[in-house]
Write a protein that holds these residues in place. Structure first.
Motif, PDB file in Angstrom:
ATOM      1  N   LYS A 139       0.813  -1.221   0.000  1.00 40.61           N
ATOM      2  CA  LYS A 139       0.000   0.000   0.000  1.00 40.61           C
ATOM      3  C   LYS A 139       0.848   1.273   0.000  1.00 40.61           C
ATOM      4  N   PHE A 140       2.081   1.155   0.551  1.00 41.55           N
ATOM      5  CA  PHE A 140       2.901   2.362   0.681  1.00 41.55           C
ATOM      6  C   PHE A 140       3.795   2.619  -0.531  1.00 41.55           C
ATOM      7  N   LEU A 141       3.711   1.723  -1.519  1.00 35.31           N
ATOM      8  CA  LEU A 141       4.602   1.869  -2.683  1.00 35.31           C
ATOM      9  C   LEU A 141       4.358   3.172  -3.443  1.00 35.31           C
ATOM     10  N   ASN A 142       3.082   3.590  -3.516  1.00 35.41           N
ATOM     11  CA  ASN A 142       2.800   4.815  -4.273  1.00 35.41           C
ATOM     12  C   ASN A 142       3.492   6.018  -3.638  1.00 35.41           C
ATOM     13  N   ILE A 143       3.452   6.093  -2.325  1.00 39.17           N
ATOM     14  CA  ILE A 143       4.086   7.230  -1.645  1.00 39.17           C
ATOM     15  C   ILE A 143       5.616   7.093  -1.714  1.00 39.17           C
ATOM     16  N   PHE A 144       6.084   5.852  -1.680  1.00 42.04           N
ATOM     17  CA  PHE A 144       7.519   5.604  -1.880  1.00 42.04           C
ATOM     18  C   PHE A 144       7.979   6.205  -3.223  1.00 42.04           C
ATOM     19  N   LEU A 145       7.197   5.963  -4.265  1.00 39.15           N
ATOM     20  CA  LEU A 145       7.560   6.493  -5.591  1.00 39.15           C
ATOM     21  C   LEU A 145       7.584   8.025  -5.597  1.00 39.15           C
ATOM     22  N   ASP A 174       2.677   7.918   9.684  1.00 41.29           N
ATOM     23  CA  ASP A 174       4.077   7.584   9.987  1.00 41.29           C
ATOM     24  C   ASP A 174       4.645   6.614   8.963  1.00 41.29           C
ATOM     25  N   LYS A 175       3.872   5.574   8.671  1.00 42.25           N
ATOM     26  CA  LYS A 175       4.346   4.571   7.703  1.00 42.25           C
ATOM     27  C   LYS A 175       4.509   5.198   6.315  1.00 42.25           C
ATOM     28  N   ASN A 176       3.586   6.081   5.965  1.00 39.99           N
ATOM     29  CA  ASN A 176       3.670   6.718   4.654  1.00 39.99           C
ATOM     30  C   ASN A 176       4.864   7.670   4.572  1.00 39.99           C
ATOM     31  N   LEU A 177       5.100   8.370   5.666  1.00 32.18           N
ATOM     32  CA  LEU A 177       6.237   9.298   5.669  1.00 32.18           C
ATOM     33  C   LEU A 177       7.543   8.509   5.569  1.00 32.18           C
ATOM     34  N   GLU A 178       7.560   7.392   6.269  1.00 29.06           N
ATOM     35  CA  GLU A 178       8.725   6.497   6.199  1.00 29.06           C
ATOM     36  C   GLU A 178       8.942   6.051   4.742  1.00 29.06           C
ATOM     37  N   ALA A 179       7.858   5.675   4.086  1.00 30.55           N
ATOM     38  CA  ALA A 179       7.942   5.229   2.693  1.00 30.55           C
ATOM     39  C   ALA A 179       8.454   6.363   1.816  1.00 30.55           C
ATOM     40  N   PHE A 180       7.930   7.566   2.059  1.00 30.87           N
ATOM     41  CA  PHE A 180       8.352   8.731   1.280  1.00 30.87           C
ATOM     42  C   PHE A 180       9.857   8.960   1.447  1.00 30.87           C
ATOM     43  N   ASN A 181      10.308   8.903   2.692  1.00 28.76           N
ATOM     44  CA  ASN A 181      11.736   9.130   2.951  1.00 28.76           C
ATOM     45  C   ASN A 181      12.608   8.030   2.356  1.00 28.76           C
TER      46      ASN A 181
END
Ligand code: TPP
Lengths: 186, 525
Positions: A139-145, A174-181
């Motif tokens: 689920k967090f891959l989009n924000i990772f990109l 938090d998880k999304n921010l982690e993915a973003f970083n």
């Protein structure tokens, strides 16, 4: 100031629209004019999904002209190939090498990533498996990109953070921010 | 000042709210649906999903005559359904402002045709505004209410898909942009205005003609009809989203942007055309401006270079200007198409699997289940309009009475315009097999409740219409009405066989919740 054009594409259910919302909000938070265009309705029943995001001092058309995409983010491998008309020799392409088979297709086309990389040196192919584990959930891959994207465009970090905070589901910031970083450090 | 990024539809809802709208009614249809879904969030506005667009407009007319500012929403083809009251309410005029949204869909992203509803403005003599982005969607909606009351006419707002579903910046000033409260009083008897018998309607027709002439004259100075003079070699006349395409491709051109697309400001157009060397008309779909501007004796470039079909884009203008682009990147890998399809596990799919085993002609209808036409099902043979399954099947039967023709229709569509067809079949002695696919919601347009789902737009309980009693009242016997579970293909098959064997008008009700709706519901709980 030239308008920046981001095209985000994928398949229904991958979080394409959420990702484009985050980019748009981040640009808006940075005080820029923003337009975003997508299509809802019939085509979205299992079909291709796309979202045009444009920002700059002033933006006219919400639709990106052909050949003017600065960064193409594709959440699915073959979807990348549908949008080549929008690219130019300087475009950056970020491909998540996810393979989602269309209904009634049994053989996945090969060579898409290698052909595009050969022609556009600014191509980044990312293996989703590798990062799903790291991030804890696909689920967090989009924000990772978007983290990867953030390296190529000039939007301050706090504008990204605020955008992520206001748009991701409650309890997942938090998880999304982690993915973003993680994406930023890719 | 608060800066918001809103879709055109969100902005229309905001504009209507700020304009003091008291009643919002409509029937879902892409790209219009989200307008009411946003308006319903305001508890001081009455909103409803009506049964169909004709009903919505009539409810809206009543509310307007009762003094309420009223918004009626629908997609372009919805106006066809509402056309009967539309032409006559134009004669009657309004009391509270009456704004009708016709959300048009050039390129048919989600539609069965790409009719240009500017033609309705002309045909029904109703002024029409066309926003180009979200800020205009909001401000034009407000203006539409004012014009409606000022000129005693319903007013159309015609956004297109690229406005409804595009997002752009809207600035809201919490102090200035408060909701206005308009008190127009209640319904007052006015027989010569509100009762359109021939004698009274004849008199009203003169009033309509005068009104149209007045609006046409005032359009010359209307603030939303704007000229931008730059390079005068070419002057573009355009409106709506096309305006931004022109700005994108020709940023320093002279432009006449028509915010009101009907009636046209003749003096302003003539003045603009006299100041530029060449006039180019950029409009999606029909040569609507072109025909009228040519009739003013002005020679223009228009549909001789731009297509009538589909939508335009910034590239349409660049191509016209002969701008060179890099040759696009190509690769050798062949990519298969990814057409929309029924979801995996969709309750509709089991019915199509069953029908696929039988040699039966199926008149289809409009909804997610229309996707049953695609492989692997190839499950329907016709699709015209909403409600057109039950009735087309009747016509087919007339030409070959030895066969049974089936009709397949969703719950929302059945409520919209299937019931009248069912009555027609019973009354005229047809023996069609009517299959109703009840997935508990209006799925195609994004899960709106309908008269069969037991819920209102505000998620309040409503009494669901009872299929069995409805069919019984029409004259369908118990033996010819069977309800089955969508997820039990064997039962579907035996029920179809049983009903076909009766050779009488039959209804098969197939019940199974839409899987997307089901997921959404369980998330909420
Ligand atoms: C006159 C008209 N109004 C609205 C629409 C938009 N529209 C397309 S399908 C549909 C309803 C589908 O609901 P239902 O019959 O319950 O089928 P489902 O999609 O749930 O399978 C609507 C409202 C239309 N095509 N035509």
């Amino acid at each position: 100031m030239k308008v920046t054009n981001i095209l985000i594409v994928g398949v229904g259910g991958q979080g394409t629209i959420l990702a484009s919302n985050v980019v748009s909000y981040a640009a808006m938070n940075a005080g820029l004019d923003v337009k975003k265009s997508e299509i809802h309705g019939m085509s979205q029943r299992g079909g291709s999904v796309f979202s045009h995001v444009r920002f700059g001092k002033t933006v006219s058309s919400p639709v990106i002209p052909l050949g003017e995409v600065d960064v193409l983010i594709s959440l699915e491998e073959m979807e990348t190939a549908r949008w080549l008309d929008y690219l130019n020799k300087d475009s950056k392409v970020i491909i998540l090498t996810n393979r989602i088979f269309p209904a009634n297709v049994t053989v996945y086309p090969e060579g898409i990533v290698s052909e595009i990389s050969a022609k556009l040196t600014n191509t980044i192919a990312i293996d989703p498996k590798k990062y799903t584990e790291k991030l804890g959930n696909e689920k967090f891959l989009n924000i990772f990109l978007l983290g990867v994207l953030s390296k190529f465009i000039q939007i301050p970090d706090d504008c990204w953070n605020k955008a992520i905070k206001s748009l991701v589901p409650e309890g997942t910031f938090d998880k999304n921010l982690e993915a973003f970083n993680a994406g930023k450090n890719y | 000042m608060e800066t918001l990024l809103l879709s055109g539809n969100e902005a229309i809802a905001l504009g209507a709210y700020e304009a003091g709208v008291k009643v919002g009614v409509g029937y879902p249809g892409t790209p219009s649906t989200e307008i009411l879904e946003n308006l319903k969030e305001h508890k001081d506005v009455y909103t409803e999903w009506s049964v169909n667009e004709k009903v919505a407009l009539e409810v809206g007319i009543g509310a307007s005559l009762g003094g309420a500012r009223t918004l009626v929403t629908m997609k372009h083809v919805g106006v066809n359904v509402a056309a009967d009251p539309l032409f006559t309410v134009s004669y009657m005029g309004v009391k509270g402002g009456l704004v009708i949204i016709s959300a048009d869909d050039p390129f048919m992203h989600s539609s069965q045709n790409e009719q240009d509803n500017r033609n309705y403005a002309y045909a029904a003599k109703i002024p029409m505004l066309e926003p180009s982005d979200s800020e205009e969607a909001r401000s034009f909606t407000k203006l539409a209410f004012e014009l409606s009351e000022k000129y005693d006419t319903p007013v159309f707002l015609r956004p297109t898909t690229r406005v409804c579903h595009a997002y752009s910046i809207v600035n809201v000033d919490k102090n200035k942009d408060k909701r206005v409260e308009i008190d127009k009083g209640r319904f007052e008897r006015n027989l010569k205005k509100y009762v359109m018998i021939p004698a009274y309607a004849r008199a009203r027709h003169f009033i309509v003609e005068d009104r149209e002439n007045l609006i046409k004259e005032d359009a010359n100075t209307l603030s939303i009809n704007k000229t931008e003079y730059n390079n005068t070699d070419v002057g573009y006349i355009t409106s709506g989203i096309s305006y931004h395409y022109v700005k994108e491709a020709a940023p320093d051109a002279s432009i006449l942007k028509l915010g009101m697309v009907y009636p046209l400001p003749e003096k302003l157009i003539k003045e603009f055309c006299s100041k530029v060397k060449k006039v180019v008309i950029v409009e999606e779909l029909e040569p609507f401006f072109e025909t009228r501007i040519k009739a003013m004796g002005i020679s223009v470039t228009g549909k001789n270079v731009f297509p009538i079909t589909g939508e335009l884009s910034p590239d349409s203008i660049s191509n016209f200007l002969g701008k060179q682009k890099e040759t696009p990147l190509t690769i050798n890998s062949k990519v298969p198409p990814r057409p929309p399809a029924l979801c995996k596990g969709c309750p509709h799919s089991f019915v199509y699997e069953t029908l696929g085993k039988m040699n039966i002609t199926v008149a289809g209808d409009i909804g997610c289940y229309t996707l049953g036409v695609l492989p692997p099902y190839n499950g329907i043979d016709t699709c015209v309009d909403m409600g057109g399954s039950i009735t087309v099947a009747q016509g087919l039967e007339l030409t070959d009475p030895s066969k049974t023709y089936a009709a397949i229709i969703g719950d929302s569509t059945f409520a919209h315009s299937g019931i009248t067809g069912l009555v027609n079949a019973a009354y005229n002695g047809r023996k069609n097999l009517i299959i109703i696919l009840d997935n508990g919601t209006t799925a195609m347009t994004g899960m709106q409740p309908n008269p069969f789902s037991g819920e209102t737009i505000q998620s309040l309980p409503a009494e669901p219409v009872n299929y069995y009693h409805l069919c019984k009242a029409v004259g369908i016997s118990d033996e010819n009405f069977i309800e089955v579970n969508a997820y039990k293909p064997a039962e579907i098959e035996s029920a179809i066989k049983k009903l076909l064997a009766t050779k009488k008008l039959s209804v098969l009700l197939v019940k199974g919740l839409c899987i997307i709706y089901n997921k959404k519901k369980s998330k909420k709980q």
